[in-house]
Design a protein around this motif. Structure first.
Motif, PDB file in Angstrom:
ATOM      1  N   MET A  67       0.826  -1.201   0.000  1.00 27.51           N
ATOM      2  CA  MET A  67       0.000   0.000   0.000  1.00 27.51           C
ATOM      3  C   MET A  67       0.867   1.261   0.000  1.00 27.51           C
ATOM      4  SD  MET A  67      -2.692   1.366   2.898  1.00 27.51           S
ATOM      5  CE  MET A  67      -1.318   1.764   4.002  1.00 27.51           C
ATOM      6  N   ILE A  68       1.921   1.285   0.822  1.00 26.60           N
ATOM      7  CA  ILE A  68       2.796   2.462   0.884  1.00 26.60           C
ATOM      8  C   ILE A  68       3.469   2.704  -0.469  1.00 26.60           C
ATOM      9  CG2 ILE A  68       4.894   3.385   1.942  1.00 26.60           C
ATOM     10  CD1 ILE A  68       4.061   1.938   4.522  1.00 26.60           C
ATOM     11  N   ASP A  69       3.952   1.620  -1.084  1.00 27.07           N
ATOM     12  CA  ASP A  69       4.553   1.758  -2.418  1.00 27.07           C
ATOM     13  C   ASP A  69       3.533   2.270  -3.430  1.00 27.07           C
ATOM     14  OD1 ASP A  69       6.936   0.853  -1.391  1.00 27.07           O
ATOM     15  OD2 ASP A  69       6.623  -1.233  -2.010  1.00 27.07           O
ATOM     16  N   LYS A  70       2.300   1.794  -3.316  1.00 24.31           N
ATOM     17  CA  LYS A  70       1.246   2.233  -4.232  1.00 24.31           C
ATOM     18  C   LYS A  70       0.953   3.717  -4.050  1.00 24.31           C
ATOM     19  CE  LYS A  70      -2.082   1.202  -7.201  1.00 24.31           C
ATOM     20  NZ  LYS A  70      -1.821   0.659  -8.549  1.00 24.31           N
ATOM     21  N   ILE A  71       0.915   4.183  -2.802  1.00 24.59           N
ATOM     22  CA  ILE A  71       0.659   5.603  -2.538  1.00 24.59           C
ATOM     23  C   ILE A  71       1.800   6.453  -3.086  1.00 24.59           C
ATOM     24  CG2 ILE A  71       0.459   7.324  -0.705  1.00 24.59           C
ATOM     25  CD1 ILE A  71      -1.060   5.264   0.937  1.00 24.59           C
ATOM     26  N   SER A 101       3.507  10.325  -7.192  1.00 27.23           N
ATOM     27  CA  SER A 101       4.423  10.829  -8.227  1.00 27.23           C
ATOM     28  C   SER A 101       3.698  11.157  -9.521  1.00 27.23           C
ATOM     29  CB  SER A 101       5.520   9.789  -8.501  1.00 27.23           C
ATOM     30  OG  SER A 101       4.959   8.595  -9.025  1.00 27.23           O
ATOM     31  N   LEU A 102       2.507  10.596  -9.710  1.00 28.81           N
ATOM     32  CA  LEU A 102       1.749  10.836 -10.936  1.00 28.81           C
ATOM     33  C   LEU A 102       0.672  11.897 -10.773  1.00 28.81           C
ATOM     34  CD1 LEU A 102       1.265   7.111 -12.063  1.00 28.81           C
ATOM     35  CD2 LEU A 102       2.958   8.735 -12.908  1.00 28.81           C
ATOM     36  N   SER A 103       0.182  12.075  -9.555  1.00 30.05           N
ATOM     37  CA  SER A 103      -0.901  13.031  -9.322  1.00 30.05           C
ATOM     38  C   SER A 103      -0.827  13.554  -7.896  1.00 30.05           C
ATOM     39  CB  SER A 103      -2.253  12.356  -9.563  1.00 30.05           C
ATOM     40  OG  SER A 103      -3.323  13.208  -9.193  1.00 30.05           O
ATOM     41  N   SER A 104      -1.305  14.774  -7.698  1.00 32.38           N
ATOM     42  CA  SER A 104      -1.315  15.371  -6.361  1.00 32.38           C
ATOM     43  C   SER A 104      -2.540  14.953  -5.570  1.00 32.38           C
ATOM     44  CB  SER A 104      -1.283  16.904  -6.467  1.00 32.38           C
ATOM     45  OG  SER A 104      -2.407  17.365  -7.210  1.00 32.38           O
ATOM     46  N   ILE A 105      -3.497  14.269  -6.224  1.00 33.63           N
ATOM     47  CA  ILE A 105      -4.736  13.820  -5.576  1.00 33.63           C
ATOM     48  C   ILE A 105      -4.718  12.297  -5.479  1.00 33.63           C
ATOM     49  CG2 ILE A 105      -7.239  13.764  -5.688  1.00 33.63           C
ATOM     50  CD1 ILE A 105      -7.134  16.356  -7.279  1.00 33.63           C
ATOM     51  N   ILE A 106      -4.919  11.784  -4.279  1.00 32.20           N
ATOM     52  CA  ILE A 106      -4.933  10.342  -4.048  1.00 32.20           C
ATOM     53  C   ILE A 106      -6.262   9.972  -3.394  1.00 32.20           C
ATOM     54  CG2 ILE A 106      -3.828   8.416  -2.850  1.00 32.20           C
ATOM     55  CD1 ILE A 106      -1.229   9.987  -2.887  1.00 32.20           C
TER      56      ILE A 106
END
Length: 329
Positions: A159-163, A168-173
């Motif tokens: 999960m941490i790696d996914k976040i 890195s691709l978007s400022s919204i998660i």
């Protein structure tokens, strides 16, 4: 006339006895009335359904202000005791638990959970006691929970790696999506032995679980007004219920068969996993079934029902956690 008298005379003492009993019953004091909690006025047949409104929680809260912390409602033919205070709830659940421990037999859970053979919806009795004991001692003991620590740590790292990757691709998660995924992955690995979140199979499982949760929260009018149960058939609820129950049964049957085959192969090769290594809930229940054959209530349908309700309960808990987080924002 003589024949008629021959027929009536033997019955005459019996008729007198019936008349005596009727007169005695009519002159006896009426039975004492039970003291029931206060209740709002109800409609014939439908009871207090009309007072629930669009938001039942708000309606019940408003009614409790007028009728008190203990309130009796009638949903069709079913009397329902509504408790609105912590003290009353503690008294019922802690001190009077045996009186209130039974569960109603509901149409939707009964069909989805193999005749309510799980531990959450089954009626109070010997099966519930044995199923609860199996869950507490075999599945949810402190030792067993600690044995799945590696699974939780691995999925948390994923999960941490996914976040990080999403950041890195978007400022919204979308944290709701991330939390749902990690919870489902952990529960599926612990309960079923592997994840069901990727690919076509993962999509099918996610949609099926969503329908399962939606159906468990659905309203079946036949549970409350039995002669209106045809509405569930006409409205399509029964057909949808049968479809989801059939699909989930096929899925879980495949899981059970796969676990039996894998353990059999490991036994033949002599490289079976230790008690707490590589065992998931299905393995544990199958092992318990084998060791207690003939004396245990753990049939294959019971295994499926218990695994289903564990997956459902954790998914529901996550939903409430996310709802609470958003409510606090």
């Amino acid at each position: 006339m003589v024949d008629l008298l021959h027929f009536i005379l033997p019955l005459f003492p019996f008729i007198l006895f019936i008349i005596f009993l009727h007169n005695r019953r009519s002159t006896a004091a009426p039975p004492p009335q039970k003291t029931l909690p206060p209740s709002p006025r109800k409609l014939p047949i439908f009871g207090n359904f009309h007072q629930l409104g669009t938001y039942p929680n708000r309606s019940l809260h408003s009614l409790s202000k007028h009728y008190g912390h203990l309130m009796l409602l009638h949903f069709g033919r079913v009397p329902v005791l509504v408790v609105s205070s912590a003290d009353a709830a503690c008294e019922i659940m802690k001190h009077q638990d045996l009186i209130f421990s039974n569960r109603p037999k509901l149409h939707i859970p009964d069909r989805l959970l193999y005749g309510s053979k799980d531990v959450a919806f089954t009626q109070y009795g010997e099966h519930w006691r044995q199923a609860r004991s199996i869950c507490m001692l075999q599945l949810l003991s402190n030792k067993r929970v600690q044995s799945f620590r590696r699974v939780r740590e691995e999925e948390t790292s994923v999960m941490i790696d996914k976040i990080k990757q999403m950041g890195s691709l978007s400022s919204i998660i979308n944290l709701s999506e991330v939390l749902v995924r990690i919870t489902n992955d952990v529960i599926c690995r612990v309960a079923l032995g592997r994840k069901y979140s990727d690919g076509g199979e993962g999509k099918m499982f996610k949609e099926l679980l969503g329908e399962f949760l939606e159906l468990l929260g659905s309203f079946s009018i036949g549970d409350y007004i039995s002669w209106l149960s045809w509405i569930d058939r006409v409205g399509g609820l029964d057909a949808r219920l049968e479809r989801v129950a059939k699909l989930f049964d096929e899925f879980l049957e495949g899981v059970v068969v796969e676990h039996r085959r894998r353990r059999k192969d490991e036994t033949v090769r002599g490289d079976g996993a230790g008690e707490d290594q590589g065992f998931d809930f299905v393995d544990i229940l199958l092992e318990f079934q084998r060791e207690n054959e003939g004396t245990s209530p753990v049939e294959d349908d019971t295994i499926k029902a218990i695994v289903l309700v564990i997956i459902f309960s954790h998914s529901s808990l996550l939903f409430f956690i996310i709802a609470y987080i958003y409510a606090r924002m």
